[in-house]
Motif scaffolding. Structure first.
Motif, PDB file in Angstrom:
ATOM      1  N   GLY A  83       0.818  -1.215   0.000  1.00  0.00           N
ATOM      2  CA  GLY A  83       0.000   0.000   0.000  1.00  0.00           C
ATOM      3  C   GLY A  83       0.848   1.259   0.000  1.00  0.00           C
ATOM      4  N   LEU A  84       1.893   1.268   0.807  1.00  0.00           N
ATOM      5  CA  LEU A  84       2.798   2.420   0.846  1.00  0.00           C
ATOM      6  C   LEU A  84       3.531   2.598  -0.477  1.00  0.00           C
ATOM      7  CD1 LEU A  84       4.244   2.132   4.458  1.00  0.00           C
ATOM      8  CD2 LEU A  84       2.762   3.931   3.569  1.00  0.00           C
ATOM      9  N   ILE A  85       3.870   1.478  -1.115  1.00  0.00           N
ATOM     10  CA  ILE A  85       4.519   1.557  -2.431  1.00  0.00           C
ATOM     11  C   ILE A  85       3.597   2.262  -3.410  1.00  0.00           C
ATOM     12  CG2 ILE A  85       5.166   0.160  -4.441  1.00  0.00           C
ATOM     13  CD1 ILE A  85       6.359  -1.885  -2.470  1.00  0.00           C
ATOM     14  N   GLU A  86       2.352   1.827  -3.458  1.00  0.00           N
ATOM     15  CA  GLU A  86       1.398   2.433  -4.389  1.00  0.00           C
ATOM     16  C   GLU A  86       1.155   3.909  -4.064  1.00  0.00           C
ATOM     17  OE1 GLU A  86       0.055   1.349  -7.220  1.00  0.00           O
ATOM     18  OE2 GLU A  86       1.277  -0.451  -6.999  1.00  0.00           O
ATOM     19  N   MET A  87       1.051   4.247  -2.781  1.00  0.00           N
ATOM     20  CA  MET A  87       0.824   5.643  -2.413  1.00  0.00           C
ATOM     21  C   MET A  87       2.023   6.519  -2.764  1.00  0.00           C
ATOM     22  SD  MET A  87      -1.371   5.670   1.100  1.00  0.00           S
ATOM     23  CE  MET A  87      -0.488   4.414   2.002  1.00  0.00           C
ATOM     24  N   SER A  88       3.238   6.039  -2.483  1.00  0.00           N
ATOM     25  CA  SER A  88       4.416   6.861  -2.781  1.00  0.00           C
ATOM     26  C   SER A  88       4.604   7.036  -4.275  1.00  0.00           C
ATOM     27  CB  SER A  88       5.666   6.262  -2.139  1.00  0.00           C
ATOM     28  OG  SER A  88       6.013   5.035  -2.725  1.00  0.00           O
ATOM     29  N   LEU A  89       4.378   5.980  -5.060  1.00  0.00           N
ATOM     30  CA  LEU A  89       4.542   6.118  -6.509  1.00  0.00           C
ATOM     31  C   LEU A  89       3.415   6.949  -7.124  1.00  0.00           C
ATOM     32  CD1 LEU A  89       5.893   2.616  -7.586  1.00  0.00           C
ATOM     33  CD2 LEU A  89       7.143   4.751  -7.259  1.00  0.00           C
ATOM     34  N   GLY A  90       2.215   6.816  -6.590  1.00  0.00           N
ATOM     35  CA  GLY A  90       1.111   7.634  -7.089  1.00  0.00           C
ATOM     36  C   GLY A  90       1.346   9.109  -6.844  1.00  0.00           C
ATOM     37  N   ARG A  91       1.842   9.432  -5.660  1.00  0.00           N
ATOM     38  CA  ARG A  91       2.118  10.836  -5.350  1.00  0.00           C
ATOM     39  C   ARG A  91       3.309  11.353  -6.163  1.00  0.00           C
ATOM     40  NH1 ARG A  91      -0.540  12.871  -0.739  1.00  0.00           N
ATOM     41  NH2 ARG A  91       1.115  14.402  -0.453  1.00  0.00           N
ATOM     42  N   ALA A  92       4.322  10.499  -6.365  1.00  0.00           N
ATOM     43  CA  ALA A  92       5.470  10.910  -7.172  1.00  0.00           C
ATOM     44  C   ALA A  92       5.043  11.148  -8.618  1.00  0.00           C
ATOM     45  CB  ALA A  92       6.566   9.846  -7.109  1.00  0.00           C
ATOM     46  N   LYS A  93       4.136  10.325  -9.115  1.00  0.00           N
ATOM     47  CA  LYS A  93       3.637  10.480 -10.493  1.00  0.00           C
ATOM     48  C   LYS A  93       2.907  11.809 -10.668  1.00  0.00           C
ATOM     49  CE  LYS A  93       0.710   8.034 -13.782  1.00  0.00           C
ATOM     50  NZ  LYS A  93      -0.122   6.845 -13.977  1.00  0.00           N
ATOM     51  N   ARG A  94       2.153  12.207  -9.645  1.00  0.00           N
ATOM     52  CA  ARG A  94       1.413  13.477  -9.701  1.00  0.00           C
ATOM     53  C   ARG A  94       2.279  14.663  -9.274  1.00  0.00           C
ATOM     54  NH1 ARG A  94      -2.098   9.953  -7.175  1.00  0.00           N
ATOM     55  NH2 ARG A  94      -1.762  10.947  -5.157  1.00  0.00           N
ATOM     56  N   GLN A  95       3.546  14.424  -9.008  1.00  0.00           N
ATOM     57  CA  GLN A  95       4.505  15.446  -8.579  1.00  0.00           C
ATOM     58  C   GLN A  95       4.083  16.122  -7.279  1.00  0.00           C
ATOM     59  OE1 GLN A  95       7.506  15.846 -10.005  1.00  0.00           O
ATOM     60  NE2 GLN A  95       6.999  14.286 -11.516  1.00  0.00           N
ATOM     61  N   GLU A  96       3.468  15.350  -6.377  1.00  0.00           N
ATOM     62  CA  GLU A  96       3.112  15.845  -5.051  1.00  0.00           C
ATOM     63  C   GLU A  96       4.215  15.435  -4.074  1.00  0.00           C
ATOM     64  OE1 GLU A  96      -0.651  14.091  -4.187  1.00  0.00           O
ATOM     65  OE2 GLU A  96      -1.698  15.224  -5.732  1.00  0.00           O
ATOM     66  N   GLY A  97       4.161  15.952  -2.863  1.00  0.00           N
ATOM     67  CA  GLY A  97       5.129  15.573  -1.842  1.00  0.00           C
ATOM     68  C   GLY A  97       4.996  14.097  -1.499  1.00  0.00           C
ATOM     69  N   SER A  98       6.027  13.335  -1.777  1.00  0.00           N
ATOM     70  CA  SER A  98       5.938  11.892  -1.586  1.00  0.00           C
ATOM     71  C   SER A  98       7.104  11.305  -0.813  1.00  0.00           C
ATOM     72  CB  SER A  98       5.853  11.202  -2.948  1.00  0.00           C
ATOM     73  OG  SER A  98       6.996  11.510  -3.712  1.00  0.00           O
ATOM     74  N   ILE A  99       8.035  12.119  -0.376  1.00  0.00           N
ATOM     75  CA  ILE A  99       9.237  11.596   0.267  1.00  0.00           C
ATOM     76  C   ILE A  99       8.909  10.879   1.575  1.00  0.00           C
ATOM     77  CG2 ILE A  99       9.840  13.712   1.508  1.00  0.00           C
ATOM     78  CD1 ILE A  99      12.316  11.406  -0.274  1.00  0.00           C
ATOM     79  N   GLY A 100       7.897  11.354   2.290  1.00  0.00           N
ATOM     80  CA  GLY A 100       7.504  10.696   3.543  1.00  0.00           C
ATOM     81  C   GLY A 100       6.980   9.299   3.306  1.00  0.00           C
TER      82      GLY A 100
END
Length: 121
Positions: A83-100
């Motif tokens: 789940g965290l993998i999908e959330m981090s990659l989804g946010r990175a794809k949308r260029q949102e803050g995803s480092i956390g």
């Protein structure tokens, strides 16, 4: 269970985790660099690896380690990691803050791998 099928399941499971971590890092940095098409391809490969990990892990859990709660906890943490993998990659794809999410994902992945190697007993 026969030793040969178990060894094959174990090797596909461990190898799947190794490949998944590399694909996660590559996909994350591709998305952050704005290379969405390449990131999407790597992301799909990562999802394939997650399916392989899930199927091989569930098979081993329910055939070999069915009585050990330790492996049920590992499985639950692995699902959280997915789940965290999908959330981090989804946010990175949308260029949102995803480092956390990305760092949290790596931490949970390290814990899952340490559980797999029985570092915590």
């Amino acid at each position: 269970m026969n030793a040969v099928p178990y060894k094959a399941l174990l090797e596909s499971h461990v190898g799947g985790w190794e490949v998944a971590i590399v694909l996660l890092i590559v996909a994350y940095f591709l998305y952050r660099a704005g290379k969405e098409k390449a990131g999407k391809i790597v992301h799909m490969l990562l999802r394939l690896m997650m399916v392989i990990i899930l199927v091989s892990g569930a098979w081993m859990l329910f055939t070999v380690h069915a009585s050990e709660v330790y492996f049920y906890v590992k499985g639950l943490l692995a699902i959280i990691a997915f789940g965290l993998i999908e959330m981090s990659l989804g946010r990175a794809k949308r260029q949102e803050g995803s480092i956390g999410f990305f760092i949290g994902c790596l931490v949970v992945l390290v814990v899952v791998i340490m559980l797999g190697y029985r570092v915590f007993s």
